[in-house]
Design a protein around this motif. Sequence first.
Motif, PDB file in Angstrom:
ATOM      1  N   LYS A   3       0.837  -1.195   0.000  1.00 24.31           N
ATOM      2  CA  LYS A   3       0.000   0.000   0.000  1.00 24.31           C
ATOM      3  C   LYS A   3       0.881   1.257   0.000  1.00 24.31           C
ATOM      4  O   LYS A   3       0.644   2.194  -0.773  1.00 24.31           O
ATOM      5  CB  LYS A   3      -0.892  -0.025   1.243  1.00 24.31           C
ATOM      6  CG  LYS A   3      -2.075   0.878   1.174  1.00 24.31           C
ATOM      7  CD  LYS A   3      -3.120   0.415   2.181  1.00 24.31           C
ATOM      8  CE  LYS A   3      -4.446   1.118   2.027  1.00 24.31           C
ATOM      9  NZ  LYS A   3      -4.397   2.546   1.928  1.00 24.31           N
ATOM     10  N   ALA A   4       1.911   1.228   0.835  1.00 25.55           N
ATOM     11  CA  ALA A   4       2.805   2.386   0.925  1.00 25.55           C
ATOM     12  C   ALA A   4       3.546   2.592  -0.401  1.00 25.55           C
ATOM     13  O   ALA A   4       3.700   3.725  -0.867  1.00 25.55           O
ATOM     14  CB  ALA A   4       3.786   2.199   2.077  1.00 25.55           C
ATOM     15  N   GLU A  22       2.559   1.721  -3.360  1.00 24.72           N
ATOM     16  CA  GLU A  22       1.606   2.224  -4.365  1.00 24.72           C
ATOM     17  C   GLU A  22       1.305   3.709  -4.144  1.00 24.72           C
ATOM     18  O   GLU A  22       1.224   4.483  -5.102  1.00 24.72           O
ATOM     19  CB  GLU A  22       0.311   1.411  -4.312  1.00 24.72           C
ATOM     20  CG  GLU A  22       0.462   0.058  -4.986  1.00 24.72           C
ATOM     21  CD  GLU A  22      -0.750  -0.851  -4.782  1.00 24.72           C
ATOM     22  OE1 GLU A  22      -0.828  -1.869  -5.485  1.00 24.72           O
ATOM     23  OE2 GLU A  22      -1.601  -0.553  -3.915  1.00 24.72           O
ATOM     24  N   ASN A  23       1.172   4.090  -2.869  1.00 26.85           N
ATOM     25  CA  ASN A  23       0.938   5.511  -2.572  1.00 26.85           C
ATOM     26  C   ASN A  23       2.106   6.365  -3.036  1.00 26.85           C
ATOM     27  O   ASN A  23       1.923   7.446  -3.604  1.00 26.85           O
ATOM     28  CB  ASN A  23       0.731   5.725  -1.072  1.00 26.85           C
ATOM     29  CG  ASN A  23      -0.637   5.238  -0.640  1.00 26.85           C
ATOM     30  OD1 ASN A  23      -1.530   5.026  -1.480  1.00 26.85           O
ATOM     31  ND2 ASN A  23      -0.812   5.017   0.651  1.00 26.85           N
ATOM     32  N   ALA A  24       3.318   5.853  -2.785  1.00 32.21           N
ATOM     33  CA  ALA A  24       4.510   6.593  -3.201  1.00 32.21           C
ATOM     34  C   ALA A  24       4.511   6.758  -4.726  1.00 32.21           C
ATOM     35  O   ALA A  24       4.762   7.840  -5.251  1.00 32.21           O
ATOM     36  CB  ALA A  24       5.770   5.862  -2.745  1.00 32.21           C
ATOM     37  N   ASP A  66       5.985   7.804   2.366  1.00 36.16           N
ATOM     38  CA  ASP A  66       5.445   6.498   1.967  1.00 36.16           C
ATOM     39  C   ASP A  66       6.558   5.488   1.730  1.00 36.16           C
ATOM     40  O   ASP A  66       6.433   4.311   2.053  1.00 36.16           O
ATOM     41  CB  ASP A  66       4.597   6.639   0.690  1.00 36.16           C
ATOM     42  CG  ASP A  66       3.285   7.360   0.970  1.00 36.16           C
ATOM     43  OD1 ASP A  66       2.706   7.108   2.033  1.00 36.16           O
ATOM     44  OD2 ASP A  66       2.872   8.188   0.122  1.00 36.16           O
ATOM     45  N   GLU A  96       7.728   4.279   4.974  1.00 33.32           N
ATOM     46  CA  GLU A  96       6.720   3.368   5.552  1.00 33.32           C
ATOM     47  C   GLU A  96       6.855   1.967   4.915  1.00 33.32           C
ATOM     48  O   GLU A  96       6.820   0.949   5.608  1.00 33.32           O
ATOM     49  CB  GLU A  96       5.323   3.957   5.320  1.00 33.32           C
ATOM     50  CG  GLU A  96       4.146   3.013   5.425  1.00 33.32           C
ATOM     51  CD  GLU A  96       3.873   2.477   6.825  1.00 33.32           C
ATOM     52  OE1 GLU A  96       4.566   2.895   7.771  1.00 33.32           O
ATOM     53  OE2 GLU A  96       2.983   1.612   6.945  1.00 33.32           O
ATOM     54  N   LEU A 121       1.977   6.723  -6.780  1.00 33.64           N
ATOM     55  CA  LEU A 121       0.953   7.698  -7.199  1.00 33.64           C
ATOM     56  C   LEU A 121       1.455   9.126  -7.020  1.00 33.64           C
ATOM     57  O   LEU A 121       1.276   9.983  -7.890  1.00 33.64           O
ATOM     58  CB  LEU A 121      -0.308   7.519  -6.358  1.00 33.64           C
ATOM     59  CG  LEU A 121      -1.271   6.412  -6.796  1.00 33.64           C
ATOM     60  CD1 LEU A 121      -2.431   6.309  -5.819  1.00 33.64           C
ATOM     61  CD2 LEU A 121      -1.787   6.718  -8.212  1.00 33.64           C
ATOM     62  N   ALA A 122       2.101   9.352  -5.870  1.00 31.85           N
ATOM     63  CA  ALA A 122       2.587  10.702  -5.570  1.00 31.85           C
ATOM     64  C   ALA A 122       3.693  11.124  -6.540  1.00 31.85           C
ATOM     65  O   ALA A 122       3.726  12.264  -7.007  1.00 31.85           O
ATOM     66  CB  ALA A 122       3.082  10.751  -4.127  1.00 31.85           C
ATOM     67  N   TYR A 155       6.135  11.648  -0.889  1.00 35.35           N
ATOM     68  CA  TYR A 155       6.391  10.242  -1.218  1.00 35.35           C
ATOM     69  C   TYR A 155       7.558   9.664  -0.427  1.00 35.35           C
ATOM     70  O   TYR A 155       7.636   8.453  -0.233  1.00 35.35           O
ATOM     71  CB  TYR A 155       6.475   9.959  -2.721  1.00 35.35           C
ATOM     72  CG  TYR A 155       7.319  10.850  -3.584  1.00 35.35           C
ATOM     73  CD1 TYR A 155       8.664  10.612  -3.722  1.00 35.35           C
ATOM     74  CD2 TYR A 155       6.732  11.878  -4.313  1.00 35.35           C
ATOM     75  CE1 TYR A 155       9.435  11.395  -4.566  1.00 35.35           C
ATOM     76  CE2 TYR A 155       7.489  12.666  -5.144  1.00 35.35           C
ATOM     77  CZ  TYR A 155       8.851  12.440  -5.267  1.00 35.35           C
ATOM     78  OH  TYR A 155       9.612  13.203  -6.084  1.00 35.35           O
TER      79      TYR A 155
END
Length: 436
Positions: free
Chosen positions: A383-384, A386-388, A404, A407, A390-391, A401
């Motif tokens: 999840k982290a 993927e968030n990174a 993330d 994390e 996206l950012a 990012y």
Amino acid sequence: MKEKNLRSDMVISAISTAEGRGGIAVIRMSGEGSLDIARKMFSRKGEFVPNMMYAGKIDAGSFCDFGMCVYFRAPKSFTGEDSVEFHCHGGQEIARGILRRTLELGARLAERGEFTKRAFLNGKLSLSAAEGMADMINASSEAEIRAGFLLYGEKLTCEGKRLQAMITTALASVEADVDFPEEDLNADSRTQIGHTMSEVASSLSALCAQYSAGRKIKNGVNVAICGKPNAGKSTLFNALLGYDRAIVSDIPGTTRDTVEGTLEIGGVLFRLTDTAGIHESDEMVEREGIRRAERAIAAADLILYLKDGDAPAAFPQNVPVITVGAKCDLGRKAECDLLVSAVTGEGVDALKELMFERGYGRETGEAFLMEERHYRAAERALKAAENALLAVRGGLPPELYAEDMKEAYTALGEFSGETSSERIIDEIFSKFCVGK
Ligand code: GDP
């Protein structure tokens, strides 16, 4: 967390073999001073060459036994500390007497998993390797032993470290930009970070995908055998198990409760539940049996449905169903996946193969992500990551990012245990046996 001095402040001692009578029993000590205690108990007068088994007399104080003694010198031992093992005759009282003598001479009784915990704290193995070893000891199928062995061989920790190394490299360029914002992070560097995080995310999603098989390796594949009363469920259940576990009768409603049994197919454990046939009933005991059958169906990974005529069946949508044409020796030809006669044995092996294929999966490779704790960590890291990603792709500020990415790095550290809390570590080792 890894406080070096948590280690050998004291010699710990325990019987490492299982309770009860056996050919031999092993008493193990670890910590500085183990050899001094062993010298007071063992007849050898000369030097103890490490890793060498010596035969001789073990003196337990109130009695003696002939056995073997071996010394492992730190750091080349399982725990990383000086360790000694006595191999004595496997009588419970003999082993207890020898253990008692080690305690009288200054050792203290080891706690559950304390040998392995010391090995972990001394960097001899990672947390997931220790869990893999426990999985092997507790295994109820060959597949679980194999997966445990992969964990024990640091397969998961190595994958975690590989991904952490990728994140570290990417973070270095992000941090350069955070520190020197005026030198705007160039587009190439941002693209590279995006590539890295996309690679990390796809490795992690492949890892998470293993869990569907891994969970079944760990817990077994739950199979509910369903169908109308008298369809032949109990007979088939017995034929699959290879012995008479459930009562068979031609009186409908004989199986009023669920009956469970296990078998291994292709090394994987299958947990079969023979259910009471699901049908209308006014009788209280029978109704309870039907409720239990419904619960077994709700928990099933696979349903064997003994189709009898056109009996309608409503099963959970996402659970694979094998429709079995039972009692085929009687010449029945229902439309089904497979014809089986539990009486002549026809089709039973083919059914097992189909159960393996639909319940576990023939394409499944060597899965080793079977512990829920590892899965949760992998999911968190994914999840982290993927968030990174996206950012990065959305052109957001690097600080965002970077968080993330850190994390994801921390979540990956759960595999080796480097970022695990002391509570989690204690909890894991408290589930081990004394002596391991
Ligand atoms: P359940 O109520 O669905 O569990 O059915 P049972 O297993 O108790 O079987 C009901 C009856 O069918 C019994 O008399 C069994 O001996 C008989 N039966 C079950 N399987 C077969 C089969 O494969 N062939 C034949 N000929 N009889 C079977």
